[in-house]
Design a protein around this motif. Structure first.
Motif, short mmCIF file in Angstrom:
data_model
loop_
_atom_site.label_atom_id
_atom_site.label_comp_id
_atom_site.label_asym_id
_atom_site.label_seq_id
_atom_site.Cartn_x
_atom_site.Cartn_y
_atom_site.Cartn_z
N THR A 198 0.73 -1.17 0.11
CA THR A 198 0.07 0.25 -0.07
C THR A 198 0.95 1.33 -0.11
O THR A 198 0.48 2.39 -0.29
N ASN A 199 2.16 1.15 0.27
CA ASN A 199 3.00 2.48 0.07
C ASN A 199 3.64 2.49 -1.00
O ASN A 199 4.84 3.31 -1.24
N GLY A 200 3.37 1.55 -2.04
CA GLY A 200 4.15 1.60 -3.26
C GLY A 200 5.25 0.75 -3.34
O GLY A 200 6.24 1.05 -4.24
N GLN A 201 5.78 0.37 -2.22
CA GLN A 201 6.96 -0.29 -2.10
C GLN A 201 7.01 -1.92 -2.93
O GLN A 201 5.98 -2.48 -2.94
N ILE A 202 8.14 -2.13 -3.54
CA ILE A 202 8.16 -3.51 -4.47
C ILE A 202 8.55 -4.68 -3.59
O ILE A 202 9.95 -4.63 -3.17
#
Length: 220
Positions: free
Chosen positions: A29-33
């Protein structure tokens, strides 16, 4: 015959997931991969610390992600190369067959060196290992085509997210959070539920899903 799903919960929390071959990647949800090792998730830093909003991997190891402002990046094994063009949804069949949907719902495909615009409009897209393509449009309608040069064919059913492994293996999730598998030309409701689905093997032999609670489940 309805594919048998043997759902297993995976630790972690994601809003996007993609599997193909032995590869599984996800976005939280934080845009981390994150990339799955088979036992745990390893974080892969995004380019310049930006936020991923969509991700897709191919069986050949190719991985692309899109950002909310439509930038596209391709993994080079060590980091990310910024790619030309733009999209908000991305699907990788291979390094030379990548499809995107942009913020105008236009459909484009990449042949390894250049973009070509396809006809049609979509809000989600998926390309299989054999070049078979499926889309969902803003009305929830589902269309497929055998390859970039063929025509779109509407199929019965509705969805919000689509995943294609090959011309015989397609699944969607719908607004109710249900998973439906296309089997012999007809959709059959699966056990479990999800808002995102990704197919990593023929005949629904490998399926990963993320549900509305960001839980991760897989079968096969």
């Amino acid at each position: 015959m309805n594919p048998t799903m043997n759902w297993q919960k995976v630790e972690g929390a994601l809003v996007e997931v993609s599997c193909s071959g032995g590869n599984v990647w996800g976005v939280n949800t934080n845009g981390q991969i994150y990339r799955y090792t088979g036992n745990s998730w390893n974080q892969i830093q995004t380019a310049n610390g930006n936020r991923a909003s969509a991700i897709s991997c191919g069986a050949d190891g190719t991985c692309w992600y899109a950002t909310a402002n439509s930038e596209l990046y391709s993994f080079n094994g060590m980091g990310w190369n910024k790619m030309p063009g733009g999209g908000v949804r991305v699907s990788v069949g291979s390094a030379n067959n990548v499809w995107v949907v942009n913020n105008r719902q236009e459909i484009w495909y990449w042949n390894g060196g250049a973009w070509t615009k396809s006809d049609g409009a979509a809000v989600d897209i998926s390309v299989g290992v054999d070049g078979f393509v499926g889309v969902v449009n803003s009305a929830g309608e589902i269309y497929t085509k055998a390859n970039a040069m063929s025509s779109w064919q509407k199929i019965q059913g509705a969805g919000t997210c689509i995943s294609v492994h090959d011309s015989r293996t397609l699944s969607v999730t719908n607004a109710a959070g249900e998973i439906w598998h296309l089997v012999n030309g007809n959709f059959q409701k699966s056990s479990g539920g999800g808002v995102k689905v990704s197919l990593g093997g023929p005949q629904h032999s490998r399926v990963w899903v993320v549900n509305a609670q960001q839980q991760i489940w897989h079968s096969g």
